[in-house]
Design a protein around this motif. Structure first.
Motif, short mmCIF file in Angstrom:
data_model
loop_
_atom_site.label_atom_id
_atom_site.label_comp_id
_atom_site.label_asym_id
_atom_site.label_seq_id
_atom_site.Cartn_x
_atom_site.Cartn_y
_atom_site.Cartn_z
N GLY A 121 0.82 -1.37 0.18
CA GLY A 121 -0.62 -0.53 -0.33
C GLY A 121 0.68 1.36 0.07
N SER A 165 -1.11 1.81 -5.56
CA SER A 165 -2.87 2.53 -5.68
C SER A 165 -3.67 1.95 -5.02
CB SER A 165 -2.82 3.92 -6.61
OG SER A 165 -3.38 2.46 -8.04
N ILE A 166 -4.93 1.61 -4.99
CA ILE A 166 -5.62 0.69 -4.31
C ILE A 166 -6.26 0.25 -5.75
CG2 ILE A 166 -8.35 0.56 -3.67
CD1 ILE A 166 -6.59 0.57 -1.59
N GLU A 189 -13.00 0.62 -2.63
CA GLU A 189 -12.46 0.48 -1.54
C GLU A 189 -12.74 0.09 -0.65
OE1 GLU A 189 -8.93 3.38 0.63
OE2 GLU A 189 -10.16 4.71 -1.40
N TRP A 210 -13.13 -3.29 -0.80
CA TRP A 210 -11.67 -3.80 -1.07
C TRP A 210 -10.88 -4.72 0.44
CZ3 TRP A 210 -8.05 -6.61 -3.23
CH2 TRP A 210 -6.53 -7.02 -2.40
N SER A 211 -11.88 -3.87 2.15
CA SER A 211 -11.03 -3.36 2.61
C SER A 211 -11.61 -3.95 2.88
CB SER A 211 -11.27 -1.98 4.00
OG SER A 211 -11.59 -2.00 5.35
#
Length: 357
Positions: free
Chosen positions: A174, A178-179, A217, A220-221
């Motif tokens: 990270g 980037s994400i 995002e 994804w988290s």
């Protein structure tokens, strides 16, 4: 449980000769963890489950599954089953960006939304088809609602929570990536990304230019904070239905899927390692996956009279298992696939088979 919206759309795809355009109905319903959107194709068939799909991070149901369900040989399957394509919250086309501070559901909570969908549609059982995060969500649902799941097709399943080494690697990545880049590394192998094929360019644009990137995002988290499924062969926590595990050779999740296979009942599990398919077999090898799915359904006692497709006739098909018997829902055989030329073998229940293509 109130319906929020319902619209009709016609699926955009080239039609096969004599094929009638499918009409899709998109619904949104409220659940204890927020609204969930899903799209239904076809009409329910008596005494048959619905095929319910759940997509991976960075995608929605169209970008994840359209190549598979539009494949020519898949038409024989979809004519026999109603399909429900679920979009994770905020992933559907045109979804608004969640406000700052919005608490996105955990993967366990996303799994707990599925009963609301089935209740709304009045469906009693499903055959789940999931990729990556979607495979985990369907697995969690199957463990908590085994009576409503007749079968699972799990592509790129990682049943394990992130360990300390995984977290350290994730944090280090990270700092330099980037994400969107991390998500692309989750979806595709490094070889594929380096090759930058037309497919990779297409999906890089989908992820990099997504208008709902903030929502992605959050999904994804949630995926990176998943709990361990704690699957154990012969233990209390295991699937009660037939399972087909699928992964591409040299895919990012190959080791995780192999480990998952080692934790499942071999008489109920088929393992398909697909050659030349990269990180997303449903995109790169829809023909072989369709053939495998058809045998999986036949092993469950459905489509017993289905004809062989061109893949198996030309011996580029991927797998077979114990012959299906009407009314018999058991699935046996653990299967894998290599890239060498050969024939289609068969074996007794529980026998491990190497299937060549």
């Amino acid at each position: 449980m109130a319906e929020l919206q319902e619209v009709q759309i016609t699926e955009e795809k080239p039609l096969l000769p004599g094929q009638i355009p499918e009409v899709a109905k998109t619904h949104s319903v409220e659940t204890p963890y927020g609204s969930i959107t899903f799209t239904v194709y076809g009409t329910p068939k008596p005494k048959r489950p619905a095929i319910l799909t759940y997509h991976d991070v960075g995608l929605n149901y169209k970008s994840c599954f359209q190549s598979l369900f539009q494949f020519g040989d898949m038409q024989e399957i979809i004519q026999n089953f109603v399909r429900v394509h679920v979009d994770a919250p905020g992933m559907e086309e045109g979804a608004p960006v969640f406000p700052v501070g919005y608490q996105y559901p955990s993967l366990d909570q996303l799994a707990d939304m599925i009963p609301c969908i089935l209740q709304y549609l009045n469906f009693s059982s499903i055959i789940g088809v999931g990729v990556g995060a979607g495979a985990y969500i369907l697995s969690r649902y199957a463990l908590t609602h085994p009576d409503t799941v007749e079968g699972l097709v799990l592509i790129n399943i990682d049943p394990n929570a992130k360990g300390w080494m995984d977290w350290a690697a994730h944090k280090l990545t990270g700092l330099t990536s980037s994400i969107p880049e991390m998500i692309l590394g989750h979806l595709f192998s490094q070889e594929e990304l380096s090759g930058n094929s037309e497919l990779i360019q297409k999906y890089r644009n989908i992820v990099m230019r997504a208008p709902n990137l903030d929502n992605i995002e959050l999904y994804w988290s949630s995926y990176n904070n998943r709990r361990d499924l704690n699957l154990e062969r012969g233990g209390d926590i295991t699937f009660k239905c037939p399972v087909m595990l699928v992964v591409g050779d040299q895919a990012p999740h190959e080791d995780a899927v192999v480990e998952c296979n080692s934790k499942l009942d071999p008489t109920q599990t088929s393992f398909l390692k697909m050659a030349d398919s990269g990180g997303q077999p449903q995109l790169t090898q829809p023909g072989k996956l369709t053939e495998a799915f058809k045998y999986f359904l036949q092993g469950m006692g459905y489509m017993a009279s289905s004809c062989m497709t061109r893949l198996s006739r030309s011996r580029t098909a991927s797998l077979t298992s114990a012959a299906s018997i009407d009314g018999n829902r058991s699935r046996s055989g653990t299967l894998s696939q290599s890239s060498e030329s050969g024939t289609l073998p068969s074996g007794p229940p529980g026998h491990t088979m190497e299937v060549s293509c």
